[in-house]
Scaffold this motif. Sequence first.
Motif, PDB file in Angstrom:
ATOM      1  N   GLY A 162       0.786  -1.224   0.000  1.00  5.88           N
ATOM      2  CA  GLY A 162       0.000   0.000   0.000  1.00  5.88           C
ATOM      3  C   GLY A 162       0.816   1.271   0.000  1.00  5.88           C
ATOM      4  N   LYS A 163       2.137   1.150   0.027  1.00  7.18           N
ATOM      5  CA  LYS A 163       3.008   2.327  -0.022  1.00  7.18           C
ATOM      6  C   LYS A 163       3.850   2.276  -1.301  1.00  7.18           C
ATOM      7  CE  LYS A 163       3.741   3.035   4.964  1.00  7.18           C
ATOM      8  NZ  LYS A 163       3.007   1.860   5.451  1.00  7.18           N
ATOM      9  N   LYS A 164       4.310   3.414  -1.716  1.00 12.43           N
ATOM     10  CA  LYS A 164       5.199   3.489  -2.876  1.00 12.43           C
ATOM     11  C   LYS A 164       6.637   3.582  -2.378  1.00 12.43           C
ATOM     12  CE  LYS A 164       1.785   5.607  -5.942  1.00 12.43           C
ATOM     13  NZ  LYS A 164       1.439   6.784  -6.806  1.00 12.43           N
ATOM     14  N   LEU A 165       7.144   2.453  -1.925  1.00 12.72           N
ATOM     15  CA  LEU A 165       8.505   2.401  -1.402  1.00 12.72           C
ATOM     16  C   LEU A 165       9.437   1.871  -2.487  1.00 12.72           C
ATOM     17  CD1 LEU A 165       7.932   0.923   2.176  1.00 12.72           C
ATOM     18  CD2 LEU A 165       8.099   3.321   1.493  1.00 12.72           C
ATOM     19  N   SER A 166      10.577   2.491  -2.616  1.00 13.64           N
ATOM     20  CA  SER A 166      11.548   2.041  -3.611  1.00 13.64           C
ATOM     21  C   SER A 166      12.539   1.076  -2.989  1.00 13.64           C
ATOM     22  CB  SER A 166      12.299   3.242  -4.205  1.00 13.64           C
ATOM     23  OG  SER A 166      12.979   3.960  -3.187  1.00 13.64           O
ATOM     24  N   ILE A 167      13.172   0.291  -3.836  1.00 13.44           N
ATOM     25  CA  ILE A 167      14.201  -0.641  -3.384  1.00 13.44           C
ATOM     26  C   ILE A 167      15.498   0.123  -3.145  1.00 13.44           C
ATOM     27  CG2 ILE A 167      15.585  -2.642  -4.064  1.00 13.44           C
ATOM     28  CD1 ILE A 167      13.134  -3.609  -5.659  1.00 13.44           C
ATOM     29  N   ASP A 168      16.152  -0.182  -2.050  1.00 10.06           N
ATOM     30  CA  ASP A 168      17.375   0.517  -1.659  1.00 10.06           C
ATOM     31  C   ASP A 168      18.576  -0.136  -2.342  1.00 10.06           C
ATOM     32  OD1 ASP A 168      19.501   1.755  -0.456  1.00 10.06           O
ATOM     33  OD2 ASP A 168      18.723   1.584   1.581  1.00 10.06           O
ATOM     34  N   PRO A 169      19.259   0.552  -3.268  1.00  8.24           N
ATOM     35  CA  PRO A 169      20.421  -0.047  -3.952  1.00  8.24           C
ATOM     36  C   PRO A 169      21.565  -0.358  -2.997  1.00  8.24           C
ATOM     37  CG  PRO A 169      20.216   2.294  -4.496  1.00  8.24           C
ATOM     38  CD  PRO A 169      18.967   1.918  -3.764  1.00  8.24           C
ATOM     39  N   GLU A 170      21.687   0.404  -1.907  1.00  8.88           N
ATOM     40  CA  GLU A 170      22.732   0.109  -0.926  1.00  8.88           C
ATOM     41  C   GLU A 170      22.458  -1.218  -0.227  1.00  8.88           C
ATOM     42  OE1 GLU A 170      23.420   3.275   1.792  1.00  8.88           O
ATOM     43  OE2 GLU A 170      23.877   4.749   0.228  1.00  8.88           O
ATOM     44  N   ALA A 171      21.184  -1.523  -0.017  1.00  7.28           N
ATOM     45  CA  ALA A 171      20.824  -2.799   0.595  1.00  7.28           C
ATOM     46  C   ALA A 171      21.140  -3.957  -0.351  1.00  7.28           C
ATOM     47  CB  ALA A 171      19.338  -2.814   0.973  1.00  7.28           C
ATOM     48  N   ILE A 172      20.887  -3.761  -1.635  1.00 10.39           N
ATOM     49  CA  ILE A 172      21.219  -4.810  -2.611  1.00 10.39           C
ATOM     50  C   ILE A 172      22.726  -5.016  -2.669  1.00 10.39           C
ATOM     51  CG2 ILE A 172      21.255  -5.357  -5.075  1.00 10.39           C
ATOM     52  CD1 ILE A 172      18.451  -4.370  -5.303  1.00 10.39           C
ATOM     53  N   ASN A 173      23.477  -3.936  -2.624  1.00 10.33           N
ATOM     54  CA  ASN A 173      24.933  -4.058  -2.631  1.00 10.33           C
ATOM     55  C   ASN A 173      25.415  -4.799  -1.393  1.00 10.33           C
ATOM     56  OD1 ASN A 173      27.196  -3.299  -4.341  1.00 10.33           O
ATOM     57  ND2 ASN A 173      27.925  -2.104  -2.591  1.00 10.33           N
ATOM     58  N   ALA A 174      24.792  -4.494  -0.255  1.00  7.29           N
ATOM     59  CA  ALA A 174      25.138  -5.203   0.984  1.00  7.29           C
ATOM     60  C   ALA A 174      24.791  -6.673   0.884  1.00  7.29           C
ATOM     61  CB  ALA A 174      24.418  -4.562   2.166  1.00  7.29           C
ATOM     62  N   PHE A 175      23.679  -6.981   0.217  1.00  4.35           N
ATOM     63  CA  PHE A 175      23.299  -8.381   0.033  1.00  4.35           C
ATOM     64  C   PHE A 175      24.335  -9.126  -0.799  1.00  4.35           C
ATOM     65  CE2 PHE A 175      21.448 -11.549  -2.819  1.00  4.35           C
ATOM     66  CZ  PHE A 175      21.005 -12.477  -1.897  1.00  4.35           C
ATOM     67  N   HIS A 176      24.823  -8.514  -1.870  1.00  5.53           N
ATOM     68  CA  HIS A 176      25.865  -9.152  -2.676  1.00  5.53           C
ATOM     69  C   HIS A 176      27.073  -9.527  -1.808  1.00  5.53           C
ATOM     70  CE1 HIS A 176      23.967  -8.717  -6.510  1.00  5.53           C
ATOM     71  NE2 HIS A 176      24.034  -7.402  -6.548  1.00  5.53           N
ATOM     72  N   PHE A 177      27.379  -8.675  -0.861  1.00  5.18           N
ATOM     73  CA  PHE A 177      28.569  -8.873  -0.028  1.00  5.18           C
ATOM     74  C   PHE A 177      28.315  -9.881   1.091  1.00  5.18           C
ATOM     75  CE2 PHE A 177      31.952  -7.733   2.930  1.00  5.18           C
ATOM     76  CZ  PHE A 177      33.011  -7.442   2.091  1.00  5.18           C
TER      77      PHE A 177
END
Length: 614
Positions: A162-177
């Motif tokens: 119900g919200k227009k929240l965007s995906i955090d690219p820093e979180a994705i980068n942290a996930f890769h690591f």
Amino acid sequence: MCGIFGSTFEYNDTLIRAKLERIKFRGPDNVAFQKQDGITLGHTRLSIIDLDYRSNQPFNYAHLRIVFNGEIYNYQYLKNKLIKEGYNFTTLSDTEVICAAYLAYGTNCVTHFNGMFAFVIYDVINNTFFGARDRLGKKPFYYYDDHSGFEFASQPSVIAEGKKLSIDPEAINAFHFWSCIPNSTCIYKGVKKLPAGCYFTYKIENQDLKITRYWNIDYKWSEKFTGTYNDAVDQLQDILEDAVKIRMNADVPLGVFLSSGIDSSLIAAIAASHHKSVKTFNVRFDEKGFDESAASQKIAAHIGTNHHTIDCTYQEGIQMIEGFSKYYDEPFADSSALPGMLLASHTKPYVTVALTGDGGDESFLGYSRYNWMRKIQPFYNCPLILRKAMGWFLSLSPNYRHKLLAMGLMQKDLAQLYIKICSGMDHSYMLDPEPAFAQIDRFWLYNRRKPLLERISDYDLKTYLNNDINTKVDRGSMAYAIETRSPLMDHRVVEFAQSLPTSFKMNKLVQKRILKDILFKKVPAEYYTRPKSGFSVPLEKWFRNELKEYVLDTLTPQKLTNIPGINVSATMQMIGEHMDGKWNRAPRIWSLLVLSQWLESQVQVSTPSNALVL
């Protein structure tokens, strides 16, 4: 064990039901929400203690409204104490005890609780939220605060709905690591995690949020154990006996997840000494090196449990992979989550609560990487330039293990080396690994008050246990409405382990020394002379054989361009190295599969269900 939700935002009933539908699997026994004075509280219940409908949530006590996920194991002791102080109770639940304790002790109530918990109390009179998360972060807690309103939930997709929240690219980068989303960050921008061992207050009238830490590990090593080793064995055994005993209280069937390892064997043995006919469960794979069922059955027969062995094939593994994102909600790539989910799915017909051995490796120096760090420590007395030269020669070897060792020798110091070990060493497929590397709290590794092994133990308690292990176990078990309880994560056990000399936990080549000596009073030591394969699935083999086509179809160059933060050509080379048998790249391939699946899942729309409005 349940799912919780609350918000100061005005939502219609359809959207509230859609939010609760996302975590209904966490608590399928009752789904309800309550709206009052612009505040919404929602709950999905897995009934464990006091199955009566009066203990359903949201729960009202005096001028308090509460939603609670978890268990307070010492609630009966606290209840008796609170009765003497004049508090009355109408149910047999631990939920009611939390409310009474809050009225009696204020925010300090959390220090009285022995348990795993994430809860929020709405204080109607003071128009505030008070919430907390358990000391070691067993139970998840996400929140959103944009200074116009506040929202919280057990899983982040509930808040995002119900919200227009965007995906955090820093979180994705942290996930890769890290192969998970670490610390207080979340995959969605604006959503955060309440840190373990913290409580918060939120004043609804002026949107004032304050977070306070109420528990931490003893980083100063100020509480050192002064007794003999035998004294420590006796005291730890007493603590463990009680930690297991209080976790066996349930109004539903209970069992134990039993691998053939030290930790789960110890928990199962203690449980069997308290109750007859305890059920134990483990997973069996056909692949050589992944089948520990014979050893588990032998241990179960010795301690007298009713043992169940669950056979697993790669077909079941594929089914788990395809539904992975639904339950984990954020990208998460610890592959041992798969056997955990398989175990929970097959255990559910027998029990609703299962004891586990989680937490023993971190507190008692059990991971193989601890021994590896001890062995490599002398090399770090050499100048960096000399280590880089040794590393360069090793890197010329075609053996990928030699290449990993070369990377290890080239790190600046032991703290940097350990971070790289925990994150998989090689990040060459990432466009920019440095921000993720810098993101993690390295205080524990540079704490000069403690020797190396104690520092990395602290680091794992604060990071790996919280970010990885707890996420893995919570989501994997709750996917099938199984509540897991971990006696070795009792804060008394952790604090006692923190006080012990390193030699009591790891003596030369003997890891988890003190736990083994307690276990060997109950189970013969010769049962544990074989190498431990770990709680894992044979992804290395599957990706080269049964699942090869699946991997190559999912991770094509075109599809990889949709994954932020990676070098596509380097990634394709990495996949090729694995398929050719040159390098075991299964962990990295698995993390890419998980992320690809999660990103695709974001286009799916949830379907609201009928939840009860109170």
